[in-house]
Design a protein around this motif. Structure first.
Motif, mmCIF file in Angstrom:
data_model
loop_
_atom_site.group_PDB
_atom_site.id
_atom_site.type_symbol
_atom_site.label_atom_id
_atom_site.label_comp_id
_atom_site.label_asym_id
_atom_site.label_seq_id
_atom_site.Cartn_x
_atom_site.Cartn_y
_atom_site.Cartn_z
ATOM 1 N N GLY A 1 -8.877 -6.191 1.848
ATOM 2 C CA GLY A 1 -8.694 -4.747 1.826
ATOM 3 C C GLY A 1 -9.485 -4.088 0.715
ATOM 4 N N ASP B 1 -13.061 -3.936 1.732
ATOM 5 C CA ASP B 1 -13.285 -2.934 2.778
ATOM 6 C C ASP B 1 -13.003 -1.513 2.309
ATOM 7 O OD1 ASP B 1 -13.934 -5.029 4.437
ATOM 8 O OD2 ASP B 1 -11.996 -5.092 5.463
ATOM 9 N N HIS C 1 -10.068 -0.188 1.298
ATOM 10 C CA HIS C 1 -8.783 0.400 1.687
ATOM 11 C C HIS C 1 -8.178 1.183 0.523
ATOM 12 C CE1 HIS C 1 -7.982 -2.755 5.098
ATOM 13 N NE2 HIS C 1 -9.071 -2.021 5.303
ATOM 14 N N ARG D 1 0.830 -1.211 0.000
ATOM 15 C CA ARG D 1 0.000 0.000 0.000
ATOM 16 C C ARG D 1 0.869 1.267 0.000
ATOM 17 N NH1 ARG D 1 -4.084 -0.307 4.786
ATOM 18 N NH2 ARG D 1 -4.967 1.532 3.751
#
Length: 463
Positions: free
Chosen positions: A191, A194, A196, A155
């Motif tokens: 992720g 969700d 992210h 990320r």
């Protein structure tokens, strides 16, 4: 488990944790400027303990903007990503000639996967390669922590490299890295669900001769040895009879008949190079644990090379190149070229066997199931002469997924219809392939054919 003595280094030796990525145009031992774009750097993944993961990033030589992005994990746990770069899928390889005191020579590998993909080679878990922690507690990790740190790395790396956020992302690795990859893929997929940020464009993953944590990883060595004519029918049948339900690596000590036949089996194992049974058995060219973190630190002010591993493999051994990598990576000029932070790693070793690492995920098979049933693609490939993690065992856990067969067992070919291996495609976008005449790290043994396999798969072509 032993902890590195590098913890004792004064904190003043560490440079700023905010070091930005650096482009590397020249490397010691390589003649002329690099014919590809190389970047190295660190990403902080645990600010409390000061954990920073080192990486090598190589842009695709074809079309960086359009080609996929690969995050590569090596095995071990504890083997540096430089192994993947210099011995498997990267654009560099060592010239295996007798060491004469000068920096070992590097040449271009024309069968690198970076011909068609952008690849991040990640030194993970912490304590691997040039990755480090300022706090001793940071080195105490497990499968779960390592996988979460890989996701954190990804990320943050994408935030620093926004032009790759939309790239098709694949996670990849072999051996023990093959155990971690589906766990990381599962975290990445969660992720995405969700929301992210950044919202990565995960497309799937690929693993070579992967560990899972299941008994079958090692128990299948017996069936492999029998199929290859290494052990007799009688010994094979005795192991089947006396060791049913046992973990062959750690059998019940009270099962004396099982232990007896497994000891006989071990005598045959000991004669072989488990990674590739056709090679002569050679030293692995890794230093002993007690040498790895001794009171000997790199002299940053001059270009001395640290002492080599205690056992030097023969020049004709495949592992001789591993021996050369030890000299190359511990040279001061190499560290300067790679922009390694001074004082962070006393002695680079190709495979750090002294990690404070716990394998807390009993099996990664559930993660394979989780990711593939969500629609992500998967390629599982096996060098067919690997006795470490035999293809027989890999096929067994794939069958346990109970996926239907979409394209049944067949050969796959390269130029002039040469058989390069065998493949089977399952539902949920899962492809299995063997690589003919390859060992545990298949691209190391069959670089051209593995590049063809990889390129066809990421291009959604049939193998």
């Amino acid at each position: 488990m032993a902890l590195p003595l590098l913890f004792l280094l004064p904190l003043l030796l560490f440079s700023s944790p905010a070091l930005s990525a650096v482009t590397v145009t020249h490397l010691p031992g390589f003649n002329g400027p690099l014919p590809f774009h190389l970047e190295t750097g660190y990403i902080s993944v645990d600010e409390v303990n000061g954990v920073e993961l080192f990486y090598y990033f190589i842009e695709s030589e074809r079309n960086p903007k359009e080609d996929p992005l690969i995050l590569w994990h090596n095995g071990g746990p504890g083997c540096s990503a430089f192994s993947g770069l210099a011995f498997e899928i990267g654009p560099l390889k060592f010239v295996s000639k007798k060491y004469d005191g000068s920096i070992p020579s590097l040449v271009y590998n024309r069968y690198a996967w970076t011909k068609v993909a952008n690849v991040i080679f990640l030194d993970s878990p912490v304590g691997t390669g040039f990755s480090f922690s300022r706090n001793p507690e940071g080195y105490v990790v497990d499968d779960t922590i390592t996988s979460k740190q890989a996701y954190e790395f990804l990320r943050k790396w994408l935030v620093e490299h926004p032009r790759f956020i939309s790239s098709h992302l694949y996670l990849a690795g072999d051996s023990f890295g093959g155990k971690i990859v589906p766990i990381v893929a599962s975290i990445v997929a969660k992720g995405i669900e969700d929301g992210h940020r950044p919202l990565v464009n995960l497309k799937g993953y690929l693993v070579g001769n992967p560990r899972t944590g299941e008994f079958v990883d090692f128990n299948s060595r017996v069936a492999f040895a029998h199929a290859m004519g290494i052990i007799s029918d009688e010994l094979y049948e005795a192991i089947q009879r006396y060791c049913e339900g046992e973990d062959y690596k750690n059998p019940n000590p009270h099962n004396l008949p099982c232990n007896s036949v497994l000891n006989k089996f071990a005598t045959f194992e000991d004669e072989l190079d488990m990674s590739y049974i056709l090679d002569p058995k050679c030293p692995i060219a890794s230093p002993r644990t007690e040498r790895m973190f001794g009171n000997r630190y790199l002299q940053e002010e001059h270009s001395e090379i640290m002492l080599p591993p205690p056992v030097v493999p023969g020049l004709k051994c495949r592992s001789y190149a591993y021996f050369l990598s030890y000299y190359w990576s511990n040279d001061y000029h190499t560290r300067e070229a790679l922009h390694v932070k001074k004082g962070t790693v006393g002695e680079w070793v190709r495979c750090n066997k002294s990690l404070a690492y716990t394998q807390n995920v009993q099996s990664s098979v559930e993660y394979h199931l989780n990711v593939t049933t969500k629609g992500y693609r998967a390629l599982v490939y096996s060098g067919d002469h690997d006795m470490g993690i035999p293809s027989i065992g890999t096929q067994a856990w794939i069958r346990s997924l109970n996926y239907s067969i979409v394209d049944d067992w067949r050969s796959w070919h390269v130029a002039d219809q040469i058989v390069a291996g065998y493949t089977r495609k399952y539902s949920h976008n899962l492809t299995f392939a063997t690589v003919k005449d390859a060992g545990h790290t298949a691209p190391e043994y069959q670089p051209k054919n593995c590049l063809i396999m990889f390129n066809r798969w990421i291009s959604h072509d049939s193998l």
